[in-house]
Motif scaffolding. Structure first.
Motif, PDB file in Angstrom:
ATOM      1  N   LEU A 190       0.554  -1.291  -0.419  1.00 24.15           N
ATOM      2  CA  LEU A 190      -0.144   0.242  -0.515  1.00 24.15           C
ATOM      3  C   LEU A 190       0.951   1.476  -0.150  1.00 24.15           C
ATOM      4  O   LEU A 190       0.295   2.448   0.027  1.00 24.15           O
ATOM      5  N   ARG A 191       2.085   1.111   0.215  1.00 21.73           N
ATOM      6  CA  ARG A 191       2.705   2.418  -0.370  1.00 21.73           C
ATOM      7  C   ARG A 191       4.150   2.252  -2.085  1.00 21.73           C
ATOM      8  O   ARG A 191       5.118   1.657  -1.682  1.00 21.73           O
ATOM      9  N   PRO A 192       3.283   2.523  -2.801  1.00 19.84           N
ATOM     10  CA  PRO A 192       3.677   2.517  -4.284  1.00 19.84           C
ATOM     11  C   PRO A 192       5.456   2.878  -4.359  1.00 19.84           C
ATOM     12  O   PRO A 192       6.139   2.670  -4.790  1.00 19.84           O
ATOM     13  N   GLU A 193       5.063   4.554  -3.353  1.00 20.09           N
ATOM     14  CA  GLU A 193       6.698   4.656  -3.941  1.00 20.09           C
ATOM     15  C   GLU A 193       7.182   4.054  -3.323  1.00 20.09           C
ATOM     16  O   GLU A 193       8.853   4.194  -3.708  1.00 20.09           O
ATOM     17  N   HIS A 194       7.508   2.988  -2.625  1.00 19.34           N
ATOM     18  CA  HIS A 194       8.747   1.984  -2.094  1.00 19.34           C
ATOM     19  C   HIS A 194       8.636   0.894  -2.183  1.00 19.34           C
ATOM     20  O   HIS A 194       7.603   0.173  -1.741  1.00 19.34           O
ATOM     21  N   GLY A 195       9.461   0.835  -3.542  1.00 17.33           N
ATOM     22  CA  GLY A 195       8.749  -0.564  -4.468  1.00 17.33           C
ATOM     23  C   GLY A 195      10.610  -1.039  -3.882  1.00 17.33           C
ATOM     24  O   GLY A 195      10.961  -0.963  -3.445  1.00 17.33           O
ATOM     25  N   PRO A 213       4.781  12.928 -10.471  1.00 15.09           N
ATOM     26  CA  PRO A 213       3.626  13.107  -9.667  1.00 15.09           C
ATOM     27  C   PRO A 213       3.978  13.114  -8.422  1.00 15.09           C
ATOM     28  O   PRO A 213       5.482  12.588  -7.910  1.00 15.09           O
ATOM     29  N   PRO A 214       4.286  13.731  -7.033  1.00 12.84           N
ATOM     30  CA  PRO A 214       3.779  14.092  -5.774  1.00 12.84           C
ATOM     31  C   PRO A 214       3.865  12.721  -5.079  1.00 12.84           C
ATOM     32  O   PRO A 214       2.837  11.902  -5.155  1.00 12.84           O
ATOM     33  N   SER A 215       5.261  12.583  -3.628  1.00 15.64           N
ATOM     34  CA  SER A 215       4.602  11.177  -3.258  1.00 15.64           C
ATOM     35  C   SER A 215       2.995  11.087  -2.863  1.00 15.64           C
ATOM     36  O   SER A 215       2.636  10.085  -2.242  1.00 15.64           O
ATOM     37  N   GLY A 216       3.036  12.174  -1.727  1.00 12.13           N
ATOM     38  CA  GLY A 216       1.628  12.533  -1.428  1.00 12.13           C
ATOM     39  C   GLY A 216       0.420  12.299  -2.193  1.00 12.13           C
ATOM     40  O   GLY A 216      -0.399  11.254  -1.866  1.00 12.13           O
ATOM     41  N   PHE A 217       0.679  12.332  -4.001  1.00 14.25           N
ATOM     42  CA  PHE A 217      -0.491  12.237  -4.757  1.00 14.25           C
ATOM     43  C   PHE A 217      -1.297  10.863  -5.166  1.00 14.25           C
ATOM     44  O   PHE A 217      -1.449   9.788  -5.058  1.00 14.25           O
ATOM     45  N   LEU A 218       0.516   9.803  -5.275  1.00 11.91           N
ATOM     46  CA  LEU A 218       0.823   8.719  -5.602  1.00 11.91           C
ATOM     47  C   LEU A 218       0.416   8.275  -4.477  1.00 11.91           C
ATOM     48  O   LEU A 218      -0.424   6.945  -4.639  1.00 11.91           O
TER      49      LEU A 218
END
Length: 306
Positions: free
Chosen positions: A55-60, A227-232
């Motif tokens: 659930l944290r796509p920014e941390h792949g 896009p910004p991390s908060g948006f993603l």
């Protein structure tokens, strides 16, 4: 399968954990729940990212690989290669902090640097074949028997695991070697490795399996700038909810494409997906409805009742 593990209060003031980043620390705590009863797990950054950071796509996977490198450098985990050529990892202080009552067998080979390279113990071997307890001298109190009969509290340190005060009962007549073998007759393996193909010969094609991380990655790839991390992060949560409902991936992709082209907020994604699933009719009227028109021949239409 994730398991319930113990995290001691001292972990939050640990100097070794303080030497790594916050995300690496979170990955370490997550590995406690994923590792088997001997503290071992497959060293696959993509699998670990899917299990701990879905659930944290920014941390792949790339970020998780960095976490694992930090933990290895700090001496918290040990990354090694088994005789099968696959990569594994071992939580170095596992035996010190996790007291497992009746540990199950391991599919991972032992760590050659911290466990002496002992071969992996097959699942079910605690009840079948020769064990340390079976070759001990009569009357000797082995480590396994102490775990069963004594509370697992040593040097004033809580084990964090409940223990049984009685030895488990055995079925009348005992168990045969075949009945407890990890590969019983015509039954297949009792435990599957992570990533193992399903056992069976089903010929029907499996439905498309799409993860939240994959859909968000496709969205980012279509954007001129990331896009910004908060948006993603918010978009990943909305996408995960839709996948949980069983909505087809094609409809979610269509909703994401409309959201990207219109530059809308992630909260409207469910509405855009619904629009893709149930498109409005071109005329704005419901399907099957035909507007009323006066008949050309009233006599024929009403049968002379007028």
């Amino acid at each position: 399968m994730a398991r319930i593990r113990t995290i001691k209060p001292e972990a939050f003031i640990s100097e070794s954990l303080a030497a790594v980043s916050v995300t690496a620390e979170r990955t370490f705590f997550g590995l406690l729940t994923q590792a088997d009863d001997h503290g071992r797990f497959r060293d696959q950054a993509a699998v670990i990212a899917g299990a701990l950071w879905s659930l944290r796509p920014e941390h792949g996977p790339l970020e998780v690989e960095d976490d694992l490198n930090q933990l290895h450098t700090a001496g918290l985990i040990c990354r090694y290669e088994g005789e099968d050529g696959k990569r594994y990892l071992h939580l170095v202080t596992w035996a010190k902090h996790q007291k497992i009552n009746r540990p199950s067998g391991s599919r991972c080979p032992a760590c050659p640097h911290h466990e002496g390279g002992r071969p992996a113990q097959p699942a079910g071997s605690l009840h079948g074949g020769l064990t340390e307890a079976s070759v001990s001298p009569p009357g000797a109190l082995t480590e396994d028997s102490r775990i069963l009969r004594e509370p697992s509290v040593r040097d004033g340190e809580s084990a964090g695991q409940e223990v049984f005060s009685e030895v488990s009962r055995r079925n009348p007549g005992g168990l045969t070697e075949d009945s407890v073998s990890p590969h019983g007759p015509d039954l297949g393996p009792r435990i599957l490795d992570l990533g193992s193909p399903p056992v069976g010969g089903a010929s029907a094609p499996a439905p498309e399996s799409v993860s939240t991380q994959q859909l968000i990655a496709e969205y980012v790839a279509a954007c001129p700038n990331r896009p910004p991390s908060g948006f993603l992060g918010r978009l990943g949560k909305e996408t995960a909810k839709l996948l949980t409902e069983g909505i087809d991936a094609a409809h979610i992709r269509a909703g994401l494409e409309r959201l990207r082209t219109k530059g809308l907020h992630p909260s409207v994604l469910p509405s855009l997906v619904n629009e893709a699933m149930n498109p409005p009719t071109p005329s704005g009227t419901s399907a099957g409805h035909r507007p009323w028109t006066n008949p050309v021949d009233a006599q024929a239409a009403y049968g002379g009742d007028l």
